[in-house]
Scaffold this motif. Structure first.
Motif, PDB file in Angstrom:
ATOM      1  N   LYS A  18       0.833  -1.192   0.000  1.00  0.00           N
ATOM      2  CA  LYS A  18       0.000   0.000   0.000  1.00  0.00           C
ATOM      3  C   LYS A  18       0.878   1.257   0.000  1.00  0.00           C
ATOM      4  O   LYS A  18       0.606   2.231  -0.697  1.00  0.00           O
ATOM      5  CB  LYS A  18      -0.884  -0.005   1.247  1.00  0.00           C
ATOM      6  CG  LYS A  18      -1.993   1.017   1.177  1.00  0.00           C
ATOM      7  CD  LYS A  18      -2.846   0.978   2.421  1.00  0.00           C
ATOM      8  CE  LYS A  18      -3.740   2.192   2.475  1.00  0.00           C
ATOM      9  NZ  LYS A  18      -4.345   2.361   3.796  1.00  0.00           N
ATOM     10  N   LEU A  21       2.163   1.783  -3.353  1.00  0.00           N
ATOM     11  CA  LEU A  21       1.116   2.351  -4.204  1.00  0.00           C
ATOM     12  C   LEU A  21       1.028   3.862  -4.015  1.00  0.00           C
ATOM     13  O   LEU A  21       0.885   4.614  -4.984  1.00  0.00           O
ATOM     14  CB  LEU A  21      -0.236   1.725  -3.840  1.00  0.00           C
ATOM     15  CG  LEU A  21      -0.696   0.559  -4.701  1.00  0.00           C
ATOM     16  CD1 LEU A  21      -2.020   0.015  -4.184  1.00  0.00           C
ATOM     17  CD2 LEU A  21      -0.852   1.034  -6.146  1.00  0.00           C
ATOM     18  N   ILE A  22       1.114   4.281  -2.764  1.00  0.00           N
ATOM     19  CA  ILE A  22       1.014   5.717  -2.498  1.00  0.00           C
ATOM     20  C   ILE A  22       2.194   6.453  -3.126  1.00  0.00           C
ATOM     21  O   ILE A  22       2.025   7.505  -3.758  1.00  0.00           O
ATOM     22  CB  ILE A  22       0.951   5.968  -0.973  1.00  0.00           C
ATOM     23  CG1 ILE A  22      -0.418   5.544  -0.457  1.00  0.00           C
ATOM     24  CG2 ILE A  22       1.219   7.422  -0.646  1.00  0.00           C
ATOM     25  CD1 ILE A  22      -0.534   5.523   1.036  1.00  0.00           C
ATOM     26  N   GLY A  25       1.649   6.615  -6.703  1.00  0.00           N
ATOM     27  CA  GLY A  25       0.614   7.603  -6.975  1.00  0.00           C
ATOM     28  C   GLY A  25       1.171   9.014  -6.953  1.00  0.00           C
ATOM     29  O   GLY A  25       0.851   9.840  -7.806  1.00  0.00           O
ATOM     30  N   ARG A  26       2.060   9.260  -5.997  1.00  0.00           N
ATOM     31  CA  ARG A  26       2.656  10.592  -5.895  1.00  0.00           C
ATOM     32  C   ARG A  26       3.530  10.893  -7.105  1.00  0.00           C
ATOM     33  O   ARG A  26       3.492  11.999  -7.658  1.00  0.00           O
ATOM     34  CB  ARG A  26       3.494  10.691  -4.617  1.00  0.00           C
ATOM     35  CG  ARG A  26       2.649  10.812  -3.380  1.00  0.00           C
ATOM     36  CD  ARG A  26       3.489  10.795  -2.131  1.00  0.00           C
ATOM     37  NE  ARG A  26       2.642  10.837  -0.952  1.00  0.00           N
ATOM     38  CZ  ARG A  26       3.093  10.741   0.284  1.00  0.00           C
ATOM     39  NH1 ARG A  26       4.376  10.581   0.503  1.00  0.00           N
ATOM     40  NH2 ARG A  26       2.270  10.796   1.297  1.00  0.00           N
ATOM     41  N   PHE A  29       1.333  11.633  -9.976  1.00  0.00           N
ATOM     42  CA  PHE A  29       0.723  12.956  -9.858  1.00  0.00           C
ATOM     43  C   PHE A  29       1.733  14.051 -10.198  1.00  0.00           C
ATOM     44  O   PHE A  29       1.400  15.039 -10.868  1.00  0.00           O
ATOM     45  CB  PHE A  29       0.185  13.145  -8.439  1.00  0.00           C
ATOM     46  CG  PHE A  29      -0.895  14.163  -8.350  1.00  0.00           C
ATOM     47  CD1 PHE A  29      -2.190  13.842  -8.739  1.00  0.00           C
ATOM     48  CD2 PHE A  29      -0.638  15.439  -7.883  1.00  0.00           C
ATOM     49  CE1 PHE A  29      -3.190  14.779  -8.670  1.00  0.00           C
ATOM     50  CE2 PHE A  29      -1.659  16.383  -7.805  1.00  0.00           C
ATOM     51  CZ  PHE A  29      -2.925  16.047  -8.206  1.00  0.00           C
ATOM     52  N   ALA A  30       2.960  13.849  -9.737  1.00  0.00           N
ATOM     53  CA  ALA A  30       4.008  14.835 -10.030  1.00  0.00           C
ATOM     54  C   ALA A  30       4.237  14.919 -11.540  1.00  0.00           C
ATOM     55  O   ALA A  30       4.334  16.020 -12.108  1.00  0.00           O
ATOM     56  CB  ALA A  30       5.299  14.449  -9.313  1.00  0.00           C
ATOM     57  N   LEU A  33       1.407  16.777 -13.154  1.00  0.00           N
ATOM     58  CA  LEU A  33       1.514  18.224 -12.988  1.00  0.00           C
ATOM     59  C   LEU A  33       2.527  18.809 -13.969  1.00  0.00           C
ATOM     60  O   LEU A  33       2.267  19.826 -14.612  1.00  0.00           O
ATOM     61  CB  LEU A  33       1.927  18.563 -11.552  1.00  0.00           C
ATOM     62  CG  LEU A  33       0.851  18.508 -10.476  1.00  0.00           C
ATOM     63  CD1 LEU A  33       1.430  18.870  -9.124  1.00  0.00           C
ATOM     64  CD2 LEU A  33      -0.284  19.477 -10.818  1.00  0.00           C
ATOM     65  N   ARG A 267       6.238  11.580  18.754  1.00  0.00           N
ATOM     66  CA  ARG A 267       7.001  10.360  18.857  1.00  0.00           C
ATOM     67  C   ARG A 267       6.521   9.345  17.829  1.00  0.00           C
ATOM     68  O   ARG A 267       7.292   8.761  17.102  1.00  0.00           O
ATOM     69  CB  ARG A 267       6.815   9.758  20.268  1.00  0.00           C
ATOM     70  CG  ARG A 267       7.984  10.020  21.175  1.00  0.00           C
ATOM     71  CD  ARG A 267       9.129   9.123  20.809  1.00  0.00           C
ATOM     72  NE  ARG A 267      10.392   9.725  21.161  1.00  0.00           N
ATOM     73  CZ  ARG A 267      11.204   9.224  22.083  1.00  0.00           C
ATOM     74  NH1 ARG A 267      10.852   8.168  22.765  1.00  0.00           N
ATOM     75  NH2 ARG A 267      12.352   9.788  22.318  1.00  0.00           N
TER      76      ARG A 267
ATOM     77  N   HIS B 151       4.720   9.878  28.980  1.00  0.00           N
ATOM     78  CA  HIS B 151       3.663   9.227  28.199  1.00  0.00           C
ATOM     79  C   HIS B 151       4.043   7.821  27.768  1.00  0.00           C
ATOM     80  O   HIS B 151       3.211   7.084  27.275  1.00  0.00           O
ATOM     81  CB  HIS B 151       3.299  10.095  26.988  1.00  0.00           C
ATOM     82  CG  HIS B 151       4.300  10.058  25.883  1.00  0.00           C
ATOM     83  ND1 HIS B 151       4.253   9.154  24.855  1.00  0.00           N
ATOM     84  CD2 HIS B 151       5.395  10.814  25.665  1.00  0.00           C
ATOM     85  CE1 HIS B 151       5.279   9.357  24.040  1.00  0.00           C
ATOM     86  NE2 HIS B 151       5.988  10.359  24.513  1.00  0.00           N
TER      87      HIS B 151
ATOM     88  N   ALA C  86      -5.976   6.591   0.991  1.00  0.00           N
ATOM     89  CA  ALA C  86      -4.777   6.477   0.151  1.00  0.00           C
ATOM     90  C   ALA C  86      -4.654   7.695  -0.758  1.00  0.00           C
ATOM     91  O   ALA C  86      -3.559   8.223  -0.956  1.00  0.00           O
ATOM     92  CB  ALA C  86      -4.831   5.196  -0.676  1.00  0.00           C
ATOM     93  N   SER C  89      -3.272  10.567   1.043  1.00  0.00           N
ATOM     94  CA  SER C  89      -1.817  10.441   1.190  1.00  0.00           C
ATOM     95  C   SER C  89      -1.095  10.806  -0.095  1.00  0.00           C
ATOM     96  O   SER C  89      -0.042  11.444  -0.062  1.00  0.00           O
ATOM     97  CB  SER C  89      -1.441   9.010   1.575  1.00  0.00           C
ATOM     98  OG  SER C  89      -2.102   8.643   2.736  1.00  0.00           O
ATOM     99  N   VAL C  90      -1.667  10.394  -1.227  1.00  0.00           N
ATOM    100  CA  VAL C  90      -1.037  10.720  -2.511  1.00  0.00           C
ATOM    101  C   VAL C  90      -0.978  12.230  -2.689  1.00  0.00           C
ATOM    102  O   VAL C  90       0.043  12.792  -3.067  1.00  0.00           O
ATOM    103  CB  VAL C  90      -1.818  10.068  -3.677  1.00  0.00           C
ATOM    104  CG1 VAL C  90      -1.359  10.648  -5.008  1.00  0.00           C
ATOM    105  CG2 VAL C  90      -1.618   8.561  -3.675  1.00  0.00           C
ATOM    106  N   LEU C  91      -2.079  12.900  -2.371  1.00  0.00           N
ATOM    107  CA  LEU C  91      -2.148  14.352  -2.578  1.00  0.00           C
ATOM    108  C   LEU C  91      -1.339  15.126  -1.549  1.00  0.00           C
ATOM    109  O   LEU C  91      -0.957  16.272  -1.785  1.00  0.00           O
ATOM    110  CB  LEU C  91      -3.611  14.814  -2.509  1.00  0.00           C
ATOM    111  CG  LEU C  91      -4.492  14.456  -3.692  1.00  0.00           C
ATOM    112  CD1 LEU C  91      -5.908  14.959  -3.466  1.00  0.00           C
ATOM    113  CD2 LEU C  91      -3.927  15.076  -4.967  1.00  0.00           C
ATOM    114  N   PRO C  93       1.746  15.522  -0.149  1.00  0.00           N
ATOM    115  CA  PRO C  93       2.924  16.389  -0.346  1.00  0.00           C
ATOM    116  C   PRO C  93       2.626  17.592  -1.236  1.00  0.00           C
ATOM    117  O   PRO C  93       3.181  18.670  -1.013  1.00  0.00           O
ATOM    118  CB  PRO C  93       3.952  15.458  -1.010  1.00  0.00           C
ATOM    119  CG  PRO C  93       3.199  14.271  -1.450  1.00  0.00           C
ATOM    120  CD  PRO C  93       1.981  14.161  -0.610  1.00  0.00           C
ATOM    121  N   PHE C  94       1.715  17.424  -2.193  1.00  0.00           N
ATOM    122  CA  PHE C  94       1.386  18.539  -3.089  1.00  0.00           C
ATOM    123  C   PHE C  94       0.581  19.604  -2.357  1.00  0.00           C
ATOM    124  O   PHE C  94       0.789  20.799  -2.539  1.00  0.00           O
ATOM    125  CB  PHE C  94       0.623  18.020  -4.311  1.00  0.00           C
ATOM    126  CG  PHE C  94       1.386  16.962  -5.051  1.00  0.00           C
ATOM    127  CD1 PHE C  94       2.397  17.308  -5.930  1.00  0.00           C
ATOM    128  CD2 PHE C  94       1.117  15.616  -4.837  1.00  0.00           C
ATOM    129  CE1 PHE C  94       3.134  16.347  -6.593  1.00  0.00           C
ATOM    130  CE2 PHE C  94       1.851  14.640  -5.495  1.00  0.00           C
ATOM    131  CZ  PHE C  94       2.851  15.004  -6.375  1.00  0.00           C
TER     132      PHE C  94
END
Lengths: 271, 268, 259
Positions: A18, A21-22, A25-26, A29-30, A33, A267, B151, C86, C89-91, C93-94
């Motif tokens: 997962k 995948l993220i 995905g980033r 997306f980059a 753009l 933390r 904590h 998800a 999370s993808v979006l 950083p933008f």
């Protein structure tokens, strides 16, 4: 599905995949753009959109010629001077007001109202008064930053757990120690959330100040390029300004994470 | 150590307290009224009362973090007024320690730094006191947790930390406000045993407030039963069991049931 | 008794502040620092002649249109993404980058794209408002009490009913605290864009005043802009109070932390 594939995939587990995948995905997306940027340049023409590669090349040239350093230094100098002045005033005043509840109540509405003054609007007047040097920009930065620091500090002092103060008194702490060890420490989260707003704002204010009056700095570079219809220059300057602010953001966040390691949520995030 | 003829170590005289009345309302009722008792040096005194009796308020006033409406406290031969908020001296020059119901540990300090905090602010941090702190940490089984933040500790560990934070600077009197109320039964017994062991080491004067009858009997030399509002002393019981005591087996001791029943009936 | 004392103290402070202002204008001369009286009277004359109102209306129009364009997607997006962590999370950083980026530095770009008219100001305001509002709404959607959702599902609420009856009301305070920050900031952005290049608006009024060395006009226009910012803040506060009657009164000091 062959056996080998299963062996390879299994240790990774659903969590990691997962994550992957993220990240994918980033990246996607980059790229999207960047593509949109390039497409806009093709579609609307160079006057409105500078293509990414041309911007990159301009930044590279600026870096090589030393022009970049010169502008960044000019911007950072003004930001830093204004920031430090505002920081000292914004921290000292709430601690001073702590001594008198009556004075706090008396000045509170004016502090809140004066927050409503659009500080940038003072710029033309300040420029008339102080000329085109650093001073009008520094004054704007001070005004922009002061309120953020003042209000976060004020709220931080108010939010200190009374029980901890009582406890420290019982254990023999005097007022100075309490200010330093209990109040200052427990308002750290407030202080950092103020810092995260204030530092980028200091740089932003300097850049806007440079739009209005200056002979160097990142804001000057952008505005000057616009006047010359040098779109690549405008884009390069904006990329530079954004990069500068994001780097500063990153530094503050790192500092915050180190300073607030004692807090449960921070933390967890660093693990 | 103390002779029978010497005056009591700490005395509470005719203490009375009511909270400030809002304008235009009826005067608020007395929380505490005509409350007097004495404690001897080295005595472990337990106070027991129903919830809502002003137990915490009482300790706050002895610790000088809250004002009384009238009354006084005699401590070490001095008569101390407690009804003027301006002259309050919290912790009375470090001679009265206070273990509150919440542990009130400083969240940004590690276990060790929390324990050292009083020594630090009193300017008494040296090799000897540091070694003392480490002995105490070991004595309650917190070794290995010195670098942990509050904590990251369990409720029981936080209690132990707040307990030894008070013991470390050696105040002659220690007030304890239901310090073990918020932990589970198992941990509580351990904490009680820890406390008794530490107390046997130094025999401080302790005023320990609780609403748990068994705890009051297991720990105390003497137990005072408080009435509901306004709080007064209802009765005074000497606890006859020999020390050192074993908290786990306290129920099995001969005579426990009688003392327990007597006290239970007196708590309304 | 105490209330009157506070009021009296505040009046004293006000008199001291105005006195200091007056002293400053005496010391530096009205050429550099206009007097309180001149400023106030110019403010009212200009307001009643309609000039101030016209420019203020222009600035408010830019800010409001920009705020709507920026805030509506910023509020809708977190709700759409609620079931798709998800994507958030993808979006992320933008969005963080966009939030951190100095939007005011985009002003020259918007002027380049949209000209010196109202469109460039609207674009700037929208870009400022969008990111602030996105993160406020997102934190509202995230801070949702899972137990309340469970309860609603147990009594048979559908997904859209959960969104409408549980998620949205819970997020409203966050949406408002975002607006409380974003709207005054948006007005500020509109004024800045007007300062840089415009032919109307309060920022323009300030700029023109400075060009003509008419400091009274500069001060009066700044006063006008301040009044607009405070008025918008007041409207947001009142609307929030009206919508959030179910909430226990909270300390407002914290909400203004980022303002």
């Amino acid at each position: 599905m062959t056996a080998i594939q299963e062996v390879v995939v299994a240790p990774a587990g659903p969590f990691l995949s997962k994550r992957m995948l993220i990240i994918l995905g980033r990246c996607f997306f980059a790229v999207l753009l960047l593509w949109a940027w390039q497409w806009s340049a093709d579609e609307f023409g160079m006057i409105f959109f500078a293509p990414p590669l041309a911007v990159l090349q301009r930044l590279y040239e600026m870096a090589i010629s030393g022009e970049m350093l010169q502008h960044v230094w000019a911007t950072l100098r003004v930001s830093a001077i204004g920031f430090v002045i505002a920081l000292v005033a914004g921290l000292a005043l709430p601690f001073a007001l702590r001594l008198s509840h009556r004075l706090t109540e008396a000045v509170e509405p004016y502090v809140l109202w004066s927050q409503g003054i659009p500080k940038y609007a003072l710029a033309p007047w300040l420029i008339l008064w102080f000329g085109i040097g650093d001073t009008p920009k520094i004054v704007i930065v001070v005004l922009m930053v002061f309120y953020v620091i003042f209000i976060t500090t004020f709220a931080g002092i108010r939010a200190v757990d009374r029980r901890l103060i009582n406890m420290a008194r019982i254990l023999g702490a005097n007022e100075t120690v309490i200010s330093r060890e209990v109040i200052w420490k427990s308002m750290q989260p407030f202080f950092y959330s103020g810092l995260k707003v204030a530092l980028p704002r200091a740089v932003g204010a300097t850049i806007v100040g440079e739009f209005l009056v200056s002979t160097q700095g990142v804001g000057y570079y952008i505005e000057h390029a616009r006047e010359l219809s040098d779109t690549v220059g405008v884009f390069a300057g904006i990329v530079l300004a954004t990069g500068l602010v994001l780097v500063i953001n990153g530094i503050v966040e790192k500092m915050e994470r180190i300073a607030l390691a004692w807090r449960p949520q921070d933390r967890e995030m660093s693990h | 150590m103390t002779e029978q003829t010497t005056p009591p170590f700490l005395e509470v005289r005719n203490l009375a307290k009511r909270f400030a009345t809002r304008q235009g309302r009826e005067p608020s009722p007395w929380v505490i009224r005509d409350l007097s008792f004495t404690v001897n040096e080295g005595e472990f005194l337990t106070l027991i009362g129903p919830s809502g009796s002003g137990k915490s308020t009482l300790l706050n006033m002895i610790a000088q973090v809250d004002v009384a409406n009238s009354g006084e406290i005699v401590f070490g031969g001095d008569v101390i007024g407690v009804s003027d908020s301006k002259s309050l001296r919290p912790g009375l020059d470090r001679r009265i320690g206070y273990v509150t119901q919440d542990d009130n540990l400083l969240p940004w300090r590690t276990t060790l730094d929390n324990v050292l905090f009083p020594l630090e602010v009193q300017g008494r941090l040296d090799e000897k006191s540091r070694a003392h702190a480490e002995t105490l940490i070991k004595a309650v089984g917190l070794s290995g947790y010195e670098k942990y933040y509050p904590h990251e500790l369990s409720g029981g560990m936080r209690k132990r930390t707040s307990l030894i934070r008070t013991l470390v600077y050696d105040p002659p009197v220690i007030l304890m406000d239901e310090p073990f109320a918020a932990v589970d039964a198992q941990t509580r017994i351990q904490l009680q045993e820890d406390l008794l062991r530490l107390w046997e080491m130094g025999r401080k004067t302790i005023i320990f407030v609780t609403h748990d009858i068994a705890e009051a009997i297991a720990l105390g030399d003497r137990t005072l039963v408080l009435t509901k509002q306004p709080t007064r002393i209802a009765s005074d019981h000497k606890i006859p069991f020999k020390r050192p005591r074993n908290v786990k087996d306290i129920f099995a001791l001969e005579g426990f049931a009688t003392v327990y029943e007597t006290i239970r009936k007196e708590i309304q | 008794m105490k209330r009157y004392r506070v009021l009296a103290d505040r009046i004293v402070v006000l008199i001291v502040l105005i006195g200091l202002w007056q002293l400053a204008s005496l010391y530096f001369g009205t050429y550099w620092v206009s007097t309180p009286w001149l400023t106030i009277s110019r403010f009212f004359v200009s307001t009643f002649s309609g000039e101030m109102l016209r420019h203020a209306g222009y600035t408010v129009e830019e800010a409001l249109v920009g705020a709507v364009i920026g805030a509506v997607p910023a509020i809708i997006l977190p709700f759409l993404l609620r079931r798709m962590p998800a994507w958030v999370s993808v979006l992320d950083p933008f969005m963080v980058g966009g939030y951190g980026a100095p939007k005011l530095a985009l002003a020259p770009l918007f002027i380049l794209w949209f000209g010196i008219g109202i469109e460039s100001k609207i674009a700037l305001v929208a870009s400022v408002v969008f990111f602030i509002e996105y993160f406020s709404t997102l934190s509202g959607v995230r801070s949702l009490d899972a137990k309340l959702v469970q309860m609603a599902q147990l009594v048979g609420a559908s997904e859209s009913q959960v969104a409408r009856h549980i998620v949205f009301p819970g997020a409203v305070p966050h949406i408002f605290s975002g607006l409380r920050i974003a709207l005054p900031y948006g007005i500020g952005a509109a004024v800045i864009a007007e300062l840089i290049s415009s032919n109307r608006g309060l920022g323009y009024l300030v700029q023109i005043g400075a060009m003509n060395f008419d400091i009274t006009q500069v001060f009066a226009a700044i006063l006008g802009a301040t009044v607009v910012v405070l008025a918008v803040g007041w409207v947001v506060d009142e609307t929030e109070k009206l919508l959030l009657r179910w909430r226990p009164p909270a300390d407002n000091a914290l909400q203004q932390v980022n303002a």
